[in-house]
Motif scaffolding. Structure first.
Motif, short mmCIF file in Angstrom:
data_model
loop_
_atom_site.label_atom_id
_atom_site.label_comp_id
_atom_site.label_asym_id
_atom_site.label_seq_id
_atom_site.Cartn_x
_atom_site.Cartn_y
_atom_site.Cartn_z
N LYS A 222 -9.54 62.69 82.52
CA LYS A 222 -10.75 62.92 83.14
C LYS A 222 -10.93 64.15 83.65
N GLU A 226 -13.14 67.37 81.75
CA GLU A 226 -14.16 68.00 82.50
C GLU A 226 -13.75 69.44 82.79
N SER A 227 -12.89 70.00 82.47
CA SER A 227 -12.39 71.51 82.78
C SER A 227 -11.78 72.12 81.55
N LEU A 230 -12.94 71.07 78.33
CA LEU A 230 -14.46 71.43 77.93
C LEU A 230 -14.74 72.68 77.51
N ALA A 606 -10.72 68.81 88.11
CA ALA A 606 -11.50 69.39 87.35
C ALA A 606 -11.91 70.48 88.35
N ARG A 679 -21.20 73.10 90.34
CA ARG A 679 -20.81 73.34 88.94
C ARG A 679 -21.77 74.25 88.18
N ARG A 703 -23.11 68.29 79.72
CA ARG A 703 -21.97 67.63 80.10
C ARG A 703 -21.43 68.14 81.37
N ASP A 707 -19.81 62.70 83.93
CA ASP A 707 -18.58 62.05 84.19
C ASP A 707 -17.97 61.99 82.97
N TRP A 708 -16.60 62.05 82.78
CA TRP A 708 -15.88 61.57 81.68
C TRP A 708 -15.34 60.26 81.88
N TRP A 713 -19.19 60.97 77.52
CA TRP A 713 -19.45 61.48 78.83
C TRP A 713 -20.67 60.31 79.09
#
Ligand code: BGC
Length: 746
Positions: A222, A226-227, A230, A606, A679, A703, A707-708, A713
Motif C-alpha cells: 500500500k 501510493e508513493s 505512483l 508513503a 498531499r 489517486r 487509498d490503495w 484505488w
C-alpha cells in the motif's frame, strides 16, 4: 490496441502545452509529440519476431558495452556510449545505441571526443515546476542524443527523495509522486519526440547508494503503490517511455531486476506496459531474471555471466517457460523500436545547434533557482553596488557537476577536477571526480555589474576571506556540496569547513548572500546571520549566468523547492544513514560476502518528505514548494469542483507587486474525510505582469485522494478539503468538495 498508459496520456499533455505558452522560451523548439505510427507497433513486433531465429532473438536481449574489454574489441558498429545492442539487418531492425542520461548526453570521461549541453540537475529541473519547460529540456537533450548517433537515452530518473543524503538526489526531480511523475513524464515525451527511446528509472524504489547492489528496501504494498510506484505510474501515462530500467537494490527480498511482483504483476498486468524492461548495469545475477519479467540484460560484460545470450537460447529450446518469455522479451524490445519510429528514422550523426540548446539550459537554470531567504530585501542587487567580494565554490571557474554515469560536460571538459571520492584511484575515478563546468559565476557577475569593483577569494582561509568581505559593500559566497552516484553524503553539513567559512564571512560583512550549489538539502546553521540564501543546485551549462541574472534581478526567481530541507538529520525517519559505518563505501555498492542490509521504509511509508513532516507535526528548515520572488502574488476565489473532466481547482492569481514574475499555484489535499494530512494534488506555473490577474484551472489527481486497496484505488465517500498554499506545509485559502465513493482501476 493502444496500451492504457498511452490512452491516459492525452489529457495532461494538453495542460503541459498550455504552460509552454505561458512561459515562452527564448529559443523555443517546435512542439511535436511522438509521431503516431500508422501500423500498430504490437502487430509489427509480432510479425518481425515470428521471422526471427533464436540467435536473432538473443541478439536483442543481450546488451553489450561500447568499450574494448581485454582482448575483445568494441562491438562492430558501436560508438562510445553506455551500451550497444546490434541490430538485425535482414529484418530492418536497427541497432540500439544507448547513452545516459536525464541531464544530457553524458561526457563518459571524454571518450567520444565531444561533450553535450548540460541541463541543470534533476533537483533544479524539479524546482522549475514547469512541465512544458521540462518537456523542452527533454526535446533538447534527445535531439543531441540523435545528433551524436544514439537512439536510446537512459534518462527519466524519477526516484523519490526518501533520504536527503542519497548521493543521487541531484539526478532526480524531488520527493512527491505527482510532481516527479508529471515532470518526469514530460521529459520523456520531449526526448522521445526525436525518435529516441527514453527509459524511466530506477524501477521502483531506489532510495540510497550505500550498499546499492544488495540493500533491501522493505515496504508494504500500500505504501509503495501510493508513493514511488505512483510516480512511475504517472510518468508512464505522461511519457509512454519505450523502456524502463530496474534498480540495483532489492525490494521486499527480491532484486529489482529479478522481481516478478514489480516487473510482471505491477508493470505488465496492472499497468499493461508494452515497452521493455532493461536492467541497470551490473544488476543481473541469474538467467531466471527473464522469467521474473526482465527483457534485456544491459551492459552484460559487467554481470557475472551473459545470461541473456546463449544460456537464454538453450533454455528456450528446452523449457516452454523460457520459450514463451524469449518471444515476449523480443516483442517488447521491438515494440519500443517501432512505437518510437527508430527503424523509419535511423539514427546517424548530425549537427547540434549548441547556441539554441544552451538557451534551453539557461532557461531551466533561471527557473530552477530558488530564493530561500531575503528578509531585508537585499536582493536583487542594484546598479549602485560599488564593491563585491565573491568567495569560494570555485566561482571563478564554473559551477559543480554531479558525479557518476549522469555526468555531462561541454566539449572542453571540466574547468576544475578534484579527484578523490573514496576510491578515487579506481577504474571509475574520472566519473567520480568532483568536476566543475566552464560557466563561471564570477565572470557573469563581472559582466552584469561592470562598474563594481569585484574581488575573488577562493575561501581556503576563512580569515583571508573575511578580510576581503569586510572591505566590500556586498559579499556573495558560493557553497558547494558534491554528490555522486555510488556514494551517499553521510550528513547534511556543508563539507570542507564551508559552514565555518560562511560564519566568518557573515560576521565580517552584514550584507552577505549565500549561493548554494548543492545536490540536495543541506543544513544551514548560519541561515539567520546572512542577508539572503539562494539555492542554485548544479545549474548546468549556463549556470553562472543564471545565478548572476537572479542576484541582479534580470530574472525574477520563480523556482520552488521540489523537496523538503530538514532542519537536521534528527527529524528524518532514519536519523542515521542505513549502512553508514557498516558497508565499506564503493561505487558499485557491493558488500562483504553475505552482507545484508534491510532498510525499513514502513517508518514513513508513503509519507515521504513534507508528508512525513506534516504527519509528525515537525517544522523543517524549508518545506517543498517554498520559494520567494521579487514581486508578490495574491489569490482570490479558490474553489474545487468535481465535473465531467474530473476534479478541478480554480483560482485567480494576481501579481500585486511592481515586477513581472512567475507564481506556482500549488494545491494540496489537507483533509480527507476527517483525516488531516498533506498531499500535493495539482499545480501550475504562470507568468504575470505587474498588476495582472489570471484565472487558473488546475486538474487534481484523483489517486492522490485515494487509498490503495487489494483491488485498486479507492476514494472514500466524504468531504475533501484542499488548500492553495505557498508551500507544502503552509496555510492558505481553503476549498472543500464532497465526493461519492469511487474506485479507480490499478
Ligand atoms: C546507473 C544507471 C546508468 C547506467 C549506464 C548505472 O551505473 O545506475 O543510471 O544508466 O549505469 O551508464
Amino acid at each position: 490496441m493502444k496500451s492504457k498508459s498511452v490512452r491516459r496520456a492525452g489529457l495532461r499533455a494538453i495542460s503541459a502545452g498550455a504552460l509552454v505558452a505561458l512561459v515562452p522560451l527564448a529559443a523555443a523548439l517546435p512542439l511535436h509529440a511522438k509521431e503516431k505510427q500508422s501500423v500498430d507497433p504490437a502487430a509489427r513486433a509480432a510479425a518481425t519476431e515470428a521471422q526471427m531465429t533464436d540467435d536473432e532473438r538473443i541478439t536483442l536481449t543481450l546488451g553489450l558495452l561500447t568499450s574494448p574489454r581485454g582482448d575483445q574489441p568494441a562491438p562492430e558498429g558501436s560508438h562510445p556510449g553506455a551500451g550497444f545492442i546490434p541490430g538485425i539487418a535482414r529484418l530492418g531492425v536497427p541497432a540500439l545505441h544507448e547513452t545516459d542520461a536525464s541531464l544530457g548526453v553524458t561526457w563518459i570521461s571524454g571518450a567520444r571526443g565531444n561533450g553535450g549541453t548540460q541541463l541543470p540537475s534533476g533537483t533544479a529541473q524539479g524546482a522549475t515546476w514547469n512541465v512544458g519547460l521540462i518537456e523542452q529540456g527533454g526535446r533538447m537533450i534527445g535531439s543531441e542524443a540523435r545528433a551524436k548517433g544514439f537512439n536510446v537515452m537512459l534518462a527519466g530518473g524519477i526516484n523519490l527523495m526518501r533520504d536527503p543524503r542519497n548521493g543521487r538526489t541531484f539526478e532526480y526531480l524531488g520527493e512527491d509522486p505527482l510532481h516527479a511523475g508529471l515532470l518526469g513524464g514530460a521529459a520523456v515525451r520531449g526526448i522521445q519526440s526525436n525518435h529516441v527511446i527514453s527509459t524511466v528509472k530506477h524501477f521502483a524504489i531506489n532510495p540510497q547508494e550505500t550498499g546499492r547492489a544488495f540493500m533491501n528496501t522493505v515496504i508494504e504494498e500500500k505504501a509503495l503503490r501510493e508513493s514511488d510506484l505512483l510516480a512511475f505510474e504517472i510518468a508512464l501515462e505522461q511519457g509512454d517511455p519505450g523502456a524502463i530500467m530496474c534498480a540495483y537494490n532489492a525490494t521486499n527480498g527480491a532484486q529489482s531486476c529479478g522481481n516478478k511482483w514489480l516487473l510482471t504483476d505491477v508493470l505488465r498486468k496492472d499497468w499493461d506496459y508494452r515497452g521493455f524492461v532493461m536492467s541497470d548495469w551490473g544488476a543481473v545475477d541469474g538467467l531466471d531474471y527473464a522469467l521474473a519479467g526482465l527483457d534485456q540484460q544491459s551492459g552484460s560484460p559487467i554481470d557475472p555471466q551473459p545470461f541473456f545470450g546463449d544460456q537464454l537460447k538453450a533454455a528456450a529450446q528446452s523449457d516452454p517457460a523460457y520459450r514463451k518469455r524469449l518471444g515476449e522479451m523480443t516483442r517488447a524490445i521491438l515494440h519500443a523500436i517501432y512505437d518510437n519510429g527508430l527503424d523509419a528514422h535511423p539514427s546517424g550523426f548530425g549537427t547540434v545547434d549548441a547556441a539554441a540548446n544552451s538557451e534551453v539550459a539557461l532557461k531551466v537554470a533561471q527557473e530552477g533557482i530558488v530564493l530561500l531567504t531575503n528578509p531585508a530585501g537585499l536582493l536583487p542587487l542594484g546598479p549602485d553596488v560599488r564593491s563585491i567580494a565573491v568567495i569560494g565554490g570555485h566561482a571563478d571557474a564554473g559551477t559543480p557537476v554531479g558525479g557518476g554515469s549522469s555526468k555531462v560536460l561541454g566539449d572542453d571538459g571540466p574547468s576544475v577536477s578534484v579527484p578523490g571520492v573514496q576510491d578515487g584511484n579506481g577504474p571509475f575515478a574520472a566519473m567520480l571526480n568532483q568536476d566543475f563546468n566552464r560557466s563561471a559565476p564570477l565572470a557573469a557577475i563581472r559582466a552584469i555589474a561592470p562598474k563594481a569593483t569585484i574581488k575573488f577569494r577562493d575561501g581556503t582561509y576563512p580569515a583571508e576571506a573575511a578580510l576581503a568581505a569586510a572591505q566590500a559593500d556586498v559579499t556573495i559566497i558560493f557553497a558547494t556540496q558534491y554528490q555522486t552516484e555510488g556514494f551517499d553524503v553521510p550528513e547534511l553539513s556543508l563539507p570542507n569547513g564551508q559552514d565555518a567559512l560562511i560564519a566568518a564571512v557573515a560576521k565580517a560583512n552584514p550584507n552577505t548572500i549565500v549561493v548554494l550549489e548543492t545536490g540536495g538539502p543541506v543544513a544551514m546553521p548560519w541561515k539567520d546571520d546572512v542577508k539572503a540564501v539562494v539555492e542554485a543546485w548544479y545549474p548546468g551549462a549556463r549556470g553562472g549566468e543564471a545565478i548572476a541574472d537572479v542576484l541582479f534581478g534580470k530574472v525574477n526567481p520563480s523556482g520552488r523547492l521540489p523537496l523538503t530541507f530538514p532542519a537536521s538529520v534528527a527529524q528524518l525517519p532514519r536519523p542515521a544513514l542505513p549502512g553508514l559505518g557498516e558497508v565499506e563505501p564503493n561505487f558499485v555498492g557491493v558488500g562483504a560476502p553475505g552482507q545484508k542490509l534491510d532498510v525499513d521504509y514502513n517508518i514513513e511509508g508513503a509519507d515521504i518528505g513534507y508528508r512525513w513532516f506534516a504527519r509528525e507535526g515537525q517544522a523543517p528548515l524549508f518545506a517543498m514548494g517554498h520559494g520567494l520572488s521579487y514581486t508578490t502574488f495574491a489569490s482570490e476565489g479558490f474553489s474545487v469542483a468535481s465535473g465531467k473532466d474530473g476534479l478541478i481547482a480554480r483560482a485567480t492569481i494576481r501579481n500585486t507587486g511592481a515586477r513581472s514574475g512567475a507564481e506556482v499555484a500549488q494545491v494540496y489535499l489537507a483533509d480527507a474525510h476527517g483525516t488531516k494530512l498533506r498531499r500535493l494534488a495539482g499545480f501550475t506555473k504562470l507568468e504575470l505582469a505587474p498588476g495582472e490577474a489570471r484565472e487558473v484551472s488546475i486538474p487534481l489527481e484523483p489517486r492522490v485522494l485515494a487509498d490503495w486497496t487489494a483491488d485498486g484505488w479507492q476514494v472514500a465517500a466524504g468531504t475533501y478539503r484542499f488548500v492553495l498554499a505557498k508551500d507544502a506545509l503552509a496555510d492558505g485559502p481553503v476549498a472543500e468538495v464532497k465526493l461519492p465513493e469511487r474506485r479507480i482501476a490499478p
